[in-house]
Design a protein around this motif. Sequence first.
Motif, short mmCIF file in Angstrom:
data_model
loop_
_atom_site.label_atom_id
_atom_site.label_comp_id
_atom_site.label_asym_id
_atom_site.label_seq_id
_atom_site.Cartn_x
_atom_site.Cartn_y
_atom_site.Cartn_z
N LEU A 154 9.84 74.85 -46.51
CA LEU A 154 10.64 76.08 -46.52
C LEU A 154 10.05 77.15 -47.43
CD1 LEU A 154 14.22 74.56 -46.65
CD2 LEU A 154 13.17 75.74 -44.72
N ILE A 155 9.53 76.73 -48.56
CA ILE A 155 9.02 77.67 -49.56
C ILE A 155 7.90 78.53 -48.98
CG2 ILE A 155 7.69 77.79 -51.71
CD1 ILE A 155 9.35 75.44 -52.71
N ARG A 156 7.08 77.95 -48.13
CA ARG A 156 5.95 78.72 -47.58
C ARG A 156 6.39 79.96 -46.83
NH1 ARG A 156 2.70 74.61 -44.13
NH2 ARG A 156 4.65 73.52 -44.14
N PHE A 157 7.60 79.95 -46.29
CA PHE A 157 8.04 81.05 -45.46
C PHE A 157 9.00 82.01 -46.16
CE2 PHE A 157 6.96 77.54 -42.60
CZ PHE A 157 5.94 78.15 -41.89
N GLY A 160 8.05 87.41 -50.58
CA GLY A 160 7.94 87.83 -51.97
C GLY A 160 7.18 86.84 -52.83
N LYS A 161 6.79 87.33 -54.00
CA LYS A 161 6.01 86.50 -54.90
C LYS A 161 6.90 85.73 -55.88
CE LYS A 161 1.78 89.14 -54.78
NZ LYS A 161 0.76 89.80 -55.55
N ASN A 162 7.88 86.40 -56.47
CA ASN A 162 8.76 85.75 -57.44
C ASN A 162 9.98 85.21 -56.70
OD1 ASN A 162 7.18 86.21 -59.66
ND2 ASN A 162 8.07 88.23 -60.02
N ARG A 163 9.87 84.00 -56.25
CA ARG A 163 10.97 83.40 -55.50
C ARG A 163 11.71 82.43 -56.40
NH1 ARG A 163 6.73 82.47 -50.82
NH2 ARG A 163 5.82 81.35 -52.53
N LEU A 164 13.03 82.50 -56.34
CA LEU A 164 13.85 81.60 -57.13
C LEU A 164 14.53 80.60 -56.20
CD1 LEU A 164 15.61 84.08 -59.57
CD2 LEU A 164 13.72 82.54 -60.07
N TRP A 176 19.30 73.54 -61.96
CA TRP A 176 17.91 73.82 -62.19
C TRP A 176 17.54 75.05 -61.38
CZ3 TRP A 176 13.84 69.54 -60.86
CH2 TRP A 176 12.70 69.72 -61.64
N ILE A 177 16.90 76.02 -61.99
CA ILE A 177 16.43 77.21 -61.29
C ILE A 177 14.91 77.22 -61.38
CG2 ILE A 177 16.44 79.73 -61.20
CD1 ILE A 177 19.22 79.65 -62.45
N LEU A 178 14.28 77.17 -60.23
CA LEU A 178 12.82 77.12 -60.16
C LEU A 178 12.29 78.48 -59.74
CD1 LEU A 178 12.56 73.79 -58.14
CD2 LEU A 178 12.30 74.05 -60.60
#
Length: 180
Positions: A154-157, A160-164, A176-178
């Motif tokens: 999922l993260i690949r799609f 933006g650059k700063n994804r939380l 937890w916030i990544l």
Amino acid sequence: MQSSRLHEFHFVLNRGMKDKILNIGFFNGSKSVSGMIVNILKVMTPVMGKEHKWGEQRMTRYAAVCNDPEEIRDHVHVYVPDELYRELKLLHQDLNFYSIAQLVRELLDFFLGLVDVYKNKVFLKLKKIFARWKAEDEDTRLTPRKSIRQLLKLIRFLPGKNRLITIYDNNYSPFWILRI
């Protein structure tokens, strides 16, 4: 141990539903509308969890308090424990309900419908349903390895650059916030 704080929640309820709630008679410790509603919401917590996970978006459409324009509407103050109120707020936000009051009325209406069908065996029926849901959840639960693999896909799609990515605990609190 610190006791739970209460949140004063004000909303409008039609008189017919209010009378049905007061006449249920299942919850011996409470005789007030507020106490009865809180007890019903506590019983309906697994339903809220299931709805949160699989429910459809409501698209903030307004739903009338009741269908009969002549029915009397009463203002109700319910003193909800903070944890329960937080669950209601998250469900309201994530499923895009028009208001938390609309959500609470829907849950109360669902419970009262079950009471009409199953009468005094409503808790046995709910217990069976909740046990079945728990078994289904355990059967379909993702292992941590599968969860991480799914998350990486999922993260690949995500734009933006700063994804939380926020991971919540069982109490609907951020655990937890990544930043990815």
